[in-house]
Write an enzyme that holds these catalytic residues in place. Sequence first.
Site, mmCIF file in Angstrom:
data_model
loop_
_atom_site.group_PDB
_atom_site.id
_atom_site.type_symbol
_atom_site.label_atom_id
_atom_site.label_comp_id
_atom_site.label_asym_id
_atom_site.label_seq_id
_atom_site.Cartn_x
_atom_site.Cartn_y
_atom_site.Cartn_z
ATOM 1 N N GLY A 13 4.357 1.990 6.032
ATOM 2 C CA GLY A 13 4.277 2.014 4.840
ATOM 3 C C GLY A 13 4.521 3.518 4.076
ATOM 4 O O GLY A 13 4.921 4.267 4.753
ATOM 5 N N ASP A 34 2.688 -1.743 12.703
ATOM 6 C CA ASP A 34 2.793 -2.416 11.358
ATOM 7 C C ASP A 34 3.360 -3.735 11.400
ATOM 8 O O ASP A 34 4.096 -4.059 12.326
ATOM 9 C CB ASP A 34 4.009 -1.431 10.534
ATOM 10 C CG ASP A 34 3.588 -1.489 9.105
ATOM 11 O OD1 ASP A 34 3.674 -2.768 8.439
ATOM 12 O OD2 ASP A 34 3.532 -0.648 8.449
ATOM 13 N N VAL A 60 -2.597 -5.766 13.108
ATOM 14 C CA VAL A 60 -3.875 -5.389 13.548
ATOM 15 C C VAL A 60 -5.224 -5.977 13.283
ATOM 16 O O VAL A 60 -6.154 -5.650 13.873
ATOM 17 C CB VAL A 60 -4.018 -3.706 13.013
ATOM 18 C CG1 VAL A 60 -3.130 -3.033 13.439
ATOM 19 C CG2 VAL A 60 -4.184 -3.884 11.477
ATOM 20 N N SER A 78 -2.719 -1.428 5.348
ATOM 21 C CA SER A 78 -3.607 -2.470 4.264
ATOM 22 C C SER A 78 -2.369 -2.318 2.819
ATOM 23 O O SER A 78 -1.719 -1.864 2.724
ATOM 24 C CB SER A 78 -4.628 -1.743 3.552
ATOM 25 O OG SER A 78 -5.080 -2.735 2.490
ATOM 26 N N GLY A 105 -12.669 -0.894 17.599
ATOM 27 C CA GLY A 105 -12.965 -0.990 19.098
ATOM 28 C C GLY A 105 -12.056 -0.364 19.964
ATOM 29 O O GLY A 105 -12.467 0.130 21.154
ATOM 30 N N ALA A 117 -8.380 5.333 6.391
ATOM 31 C CA ALA A 117 -7.980 5.310 4.940
ATOM 32 C C ALA A 117 -8.853 4.601 4.120
ATOM 33 O O ALA A 117 -8.612 3.424 3.978
ATOM 34 C CB ALA A 117 -6.542 5.182 4.959
ATOM 35 N N TYR A 148 -9.596 -5.857 -2.315
ATOM 36 C CA TYR A 148 -9.205 -4.414 -1.591
ATOM 37 C C TYR A 148 -10.630 -3.461 -1.704
ATOM 38 O O TYR A 148 -11.008 -2.921 -0.589
ATOM 39 C CB TYR A 148 -8.307 -3.887 -2.483
ATOM 40 C CG TYR A 148 -7.787 -2.705 -2.036
ATOM 41 C CD1 TYR A 148 -6.936 -2.284 -1.043
ATOM 42 C CD2 TYR A 148 -8.069 -1.249 -2.916
ATOM 43 C CE1 TYR A 148 -6.584 -1.056 -0.492
ATOM 44 C CE2 TYR A 148 -7.296 -0.175 -2.450
ATOM 45 C CZ TYR A 148 -6.648 -0.009 -1.360
ATOM 46 O OH TYR A 148 -6.272 1.174 -0.840
ATOM 47 N N THR A 178 -1.711 8.328 -5.358
ATOM 48 C CA THR A 178 -0.552 9.308 -4.676
ATOM 49 C C THR A 178 0.698 8.870 -5.041
ATOM 50 O O THR A 178 0.825 7.554 -5.080
ATOM 51 C CB THR A 178 -0.870 9.087 -3.200
ATOM 52 O OG1 THR A 178 -2.221 9.652 -3.102
ATOM 53 C CG2 THR A 178 -0.045 10.165 -2.657
#
Length: 319
Positions: A13, A34, A60, A78, A105, A117, A148, A178
């Site tokens: 990303g 990813d 993930v 995300s 985990g 993040a 979110y 950002t």
Amino acid sequence: MSRERVLITGGAGFLGSHLCERFLQEGYEVICMDNLITGDVKNVEHLFSEPAFHFEHRDVTEYIHVPGKLDAILHFASPASPIDYLELPIQTLKVGSLGTHKVLGLARAKGARFLLASTSEVYGDPLVHPQPESYWGNVNPIGPRGVYDEAKRFAEAMTMAYHRFHGVDTRIVRIFNTYGPRMRLRDGRALPAFMTQALRGEALTVFGDGSQTRSFCYVDDLVDGIYRLLRSQEREPVNIGNPREMTILQFAQAVIAATGADSKIEFKSLPVDDPKIRQPDITRARKLLSWEPKVPLEEGLARTLAYFRPRVEARARGV
Ligand code: UDP
């Protein structure tokens, strides 16, 4: 001693790809993971020739297995744009909750340091200004952004639980707006929207009356703050962002000035629950990490333009 190995989820990303580069520069072996639903392999293609770089096309939220040791994990997977939350609400909730659980985990099993993040969205539409880490926020759990915001709030809670209950060595960064190269041209956020519109000579779509504020941080500054946080001993959340606050109308005008376009402004309706003000209080980052942003907006916009201009022109030619 063998070199340190870091896993970066969401590594293809916008932020993830810059982190992959930084950790390679610092001498780490980097595993970039990813599922490419909002990431893009083009963001890391230039790293494929590096022997210390590995790419794993994986989701993930499913069981994840990584052979060998891991010293650190940065969980950046995300969707991260308001239009993504509308198009990918379940995936956004899943990666923040199930994904964070899986990755924690893995950190526990490997004895790896874990960095989450998180986001200024945990403060919602804030009633305290600027926002210090001690502020608990003002979030609408059932609004369109709730997928979110609540996923990230859950992820913070899960991270602290793994720290307190399982002793995992954890860090939480709360990332404010950002910008920089490798943002998706069509991701709908203010900078890609405005820059693409200005480069095409179209009107810039300012939502509402443009009086809502944001504070924009250049990506290299953000990555440096994250690197310092990982290496620090700080377990409580730390805001990383640029405190230079401006209205969205001023930001649109700054993008017009940077591109040299003569675009007009077109006012559109404000999205639901769009925060009215946002500015990080970075007192903790300054004190704990000796960090503060260095890249002025004008310079950051010029660097970002160097990325956007050829891509927008190529699209216009149908390439
Ligand atoms: N915004 C805008 N025009 C656009 C895209 C965004 O005026 O084409 C506004 C948006 O309503 C918000 C601000 O710019 O007030 C920042 O939006 P963005 O989606 O970049 O991030 P947010 O901070 O809302 O998560």
